[in-house]
Design a protein around this motif. Sequence first.
Motif, PDB file in Angstrom:
ATOM      1  N   ASP A 120       0.785  -1.065   0.038  1.00 26.31           N
ATOM      2  CA  ASP A 120       0.315  -0.394  -0.268  1.00 26.31           C
ATOM      3  C   ASP A 120       0.575   1.016   0.044  1.00 26.31           C
ATOM      4  O   ASP A 120       0.830   1.911   1.132  1.00 26.31           O
ATOM      5  N   ALA A 121       2.171   1.220  -0.734  1.00 26.36           N
ATOM      6  CA  ALA A 121       2.634   2.237  -0.830  1.00 26.36           C
ATOM      7  C   ALA A 121       3.557   2.823  -2.307  1.00 26.36           C
ATOM      8  O   ALA A 121       3.500   2.307  -3.009  1.00 26.36           O
ATOM      9  N   VAL A 122       4.236   4.020  -2.123  1.00 29.69           N
ATOM     10  CA  VAL A 122       5.034   4.741  -3.153  1.00 29.69           C
ATOM     11  C   VAL A 122       5.872   5.002  -2.316  1.00 29.69           C
ATOM     12  O   VAL A 122       6.747   5.989  -1.501  1.00 29.69           O
ATOM     13  N   PHE A 123       7.257   4.540  -2.951  1.00 29.64           N
ATOM     14  CA  PHE A 123       8.003   4.797  -2.592  1.00 29.64           C
ATOM     15  C   PHE A 123       9.251   5.474  -3.478  1.00 29.64           C
ATOM     16  O   PHE A 123       8.929   5.504  -5.021  1.00 29.64           O
ATOM     17  N   VAL A 124       9.191   7.102  -3.066  1.00 25.15           N
ATOM     18  CA  VAL A 124       9.600   7.952  -4.293  1.00 25.15           C
ATOM     19  C   VAL A 124      10.958   8.568  -3.863  1.00 25.15           C
ATOM     20  O   VAL A 124      11.264   9.889  -4.646  1.00 25.15           O
ATOM     21  N   GLY A 125      12.258   8.197  -3.220  1.00 22.89           N
ATOM     22  CA  GLY A 125      13.408   8.477  -3.160  1.00 22.89           C
ATOM     23  C   GLY A 125      13.477   9.695  -3.016  1.00 22.89           C
ATOM     24  O   GLY A 125      12.811  10.295  -2.192  1.00 22.89           O
ATOM     25  N   ASP A 126      13.947  10.839  -3.667  1.00 21.78           N
ATOM     26  CA  ASP A 126      14.000  12.309  -3.461  1.00 21.78           C
ATOM     27  C   ASP A 126      13.615  13.196  -5.087  1.00 21.78           C
ATOM     28  O   ASP A 126      13.562  13.695  -5.097  1.00 21.78           O
ATOM     29  N   ALA A 127      12.423  12.162  -5.681  1.00 23.98           N
ATOM     30  CA  ALA A 127      11.756  13.333  -5.728  1.00 23.98           C
ATOM     31  C   ALA A 127      11.059  13.834  -5.366  1.00 23.98           C
ATOM     32  O   ALA A 127      10.379  14.890  -5.664  1.00 23.98           O
ATOM     33  N   VAL A 138       3.457   7.231   0.929  1.00 21.14           N
ATOM     34  CA  VAL A 138       4.087   7.905   0.113  1.00 21.14           C
ATOM     35  C   VAL A 138       5.908   7.936   1.056  1.00 21.14           C
ATOM     36  O   VAL A 138       5.824   9.077   2.207  1.00 21.14           O
ATOM     37  N   LEU A 139       6.946   7.507   0.567  1.00 21.85           N
ATOM     38  CA  LEU A 139       7.288   6.919   1.378  1.00 21.85           C
ATOM     39  C   LEU A 139       8.813   7.780   0.421  1.00 21.85           C
ATOM     40  O   LEU A 139       9.325   7.500  -0.140  1.00 21.85           O
ATOM     41  N   PRO A 140       9.316   8.895   0.982  1.00 28.75           N
ATOM     42  CA  PRO A 140      10.669   9.558   1.096  1.00 28.75           C
ATOM     43  C   PRO A 140      12.312   9.205   1.317  1.00 28.75           C
ATOM     44  O   PRO A 140      11.690   8.245   2.625  1.00 28.75           O
ATOM     45  N   GLY A 141      13.187   8.738   1.054  1.00 26.28           N
ATOM     46  CA  GLY A 141      14.360   8.932   0.809  1.00 26.28           C
ATOM     47  C   GLY A 141      14.384   9.881   2.199  1.00 26.28           C
ATOM     48  O   GLY A 141      15.720   9.230   3.015  1.00 26.28           O
ATOM     49  N   HIS A 142      14.181  10.719   2.705  1.00 29.39           N
ATOM     50  CA  HIS A 142      14.557  11.884   3.824  1.00 29.39           C
ATOM     51  C   HIS A 142      13.314  12.592   4.351  1.00 29.39           C
ATOM     52  O   HIS A 142      12.759  12.563   3.461  1.00 29.39           O
ATOM     53  N   GLY A 143      13.092  12.239   5.745  1.00 30.70           N
ATOM     54  CA  GLY A 143      11.569  12.611   6.271  1.00 30.70           C
ATOM     55  C   GLY A 143      11.152  11.741   6.731  1.00 30.70           C
ATOM     56  O   GLY A 143      11.335  10.232   5.986  1.00 30.70           O
ATOM     57  N   ALA A 144      10.065  11.745   7.386  1.00 28.07           N
ATOM     58  CA  ALA A 144       9.670  10.832   8.343  1.00 28.07           C
ATOM     59  C   ALA A 144       8.477  10.408   7.083  1.00 28.07           C
ATOM     60  O   ALA A 144       8.099  10.806   5.705  1.00 28.07           O
ATOM     61  N   PRO A 145       7.794   9.560   7.166  1.00 29.12           N
ATOM     62  CA  PRO A 145       6.958   8.410   5.998  1.00 29.12           C
ATOM     63  C   PRO A 145       5.630   9.748   6.381  1.00 29.12           C
ATOM     64  O   PRO A 145       5.438   9.754   7.126  1.00 29.12           O
ATOM     65  N   TRP A 146       4.646   9.285   5.276  1.00 30.85           N
ATOM     66  CA  TRP A 146       3.893  10.427   4.925  1.00 30.85           C
ATOM     67  C   TRP A 146       2.432   9.530   4.309  1.00 30.85           C
ATOM     68  O   TRP A 146       2.566   8.582   3.877  1.00 30.85           O
ATOM     69  N   ARG A 147       1.560  10.255   5.006  1.00 36.71           N
ATOM     70  CA  ARG A 147       0.304   9.310   5.148  1.00 36.71           C
ATOM     71  C   ARG A 147      -0.876   9.650   4.393  1.00 36.71           C
ATOM     72  O   ARG A 147      -0.841  11.503   5.044  1.00 36.71           O
ATOM     73  N   GLY A 148      -1.067   9.194   3.070  1.00 39.50           N
ATOM     74  CA  GLY A 148      -2.277  10.069   2.686  1.00 39.50           C
ATOM     75  C   GLY A 148      -2.058   9.458   1.152  1.00 39.50           C
ATOM     76  O   GLY A 148      -1.163   8.753   0.786  1.00 39.50           O
ATOM     77  N   SER A 149      -3.160  10.456   0.064  1.00 41.90           N
ATOM     78  CA  SER A 149      -3.080   9.682  -1.136  1.00 41.90           C
ATOM     79  C   SER A 149      -1.785  10.718  -1.540  1.00 41.90           C
ATOM     80  O   SER A 149      -2.144  11.657  -1.370  1.00 41.90           O
TER      81      SER A 149
END
Length: 237
Positions: free
Chosen positions: A166-173, A213-224
């Motif tokens: 249930d996730a999208v990993f976005v790196g440094d986007a 929405v999961l970035p490479g830097h920062g807290a995991p973000w829960r949302g659409s």
Amino acid sequence: MKLGPHLHRIGNDIVAAYLVVAGDGVTVVDAGLPGHWRDLTRELREIGRTPDDIRGLVLTHGDSDHIGFAERLRRAHGVPVYVHEADAERTRTGEKPKTPAGPMRLGPTLGFSAYALRKRAVPTTYVSEVVEVRDGDVLDLPGAPVIVGMPGHSPGSIAVHVPLADAVFVGDALTTRHVLTGREGLQPAPFTDDPTEASASLDRLAGLPASWVLPGHGAPWRGSPAEVAGAVRAAAH
């Protein structure tokens, strides 16, 4: 850190990497810094797995703070390392354009540098062999990761959509914690090759069904993911 039944994070809000855990093995997304190897093996141990259960490592791009333990995992355990074809050379050699860092504050910048040194960021170990991927590929790995081209931060930046997690990993986007200013919340990432292209790429997240929405830097973000582009663009002004 367990985020969900199939989803784990290693590292912290400064630098993070992720594990997708399925019945047929583990997929790792990004490899942080070399010192995150210990975090990786500890997290695997806690869920009753070992590095030999990892079927593949998918890199969101080829920057040094995302490829940390990739070559060690490839050499020691035969794990293939996947990266977009446009970032393959960067991953193998570190060749990249010089980009302006943008705004920074002394405390967060020193904190990022100190953390990187503790996690053995220098010298960088590049990845001598990679498997090149393209936009739209569905990888034959646990969780069936889908490659979403997100050029801008680098030519081969991608998001990795894993419906099982249930996730999208976005790196440094994008980032949810700017490593040089300490500012929190959805915003553009520093050291971006082409900020205009990176901003346009955010629209590609809108149609992805995910709660993380999961970035490479920062807290995991829960949302659409549909909410991301507007929020990041608003933070840029």
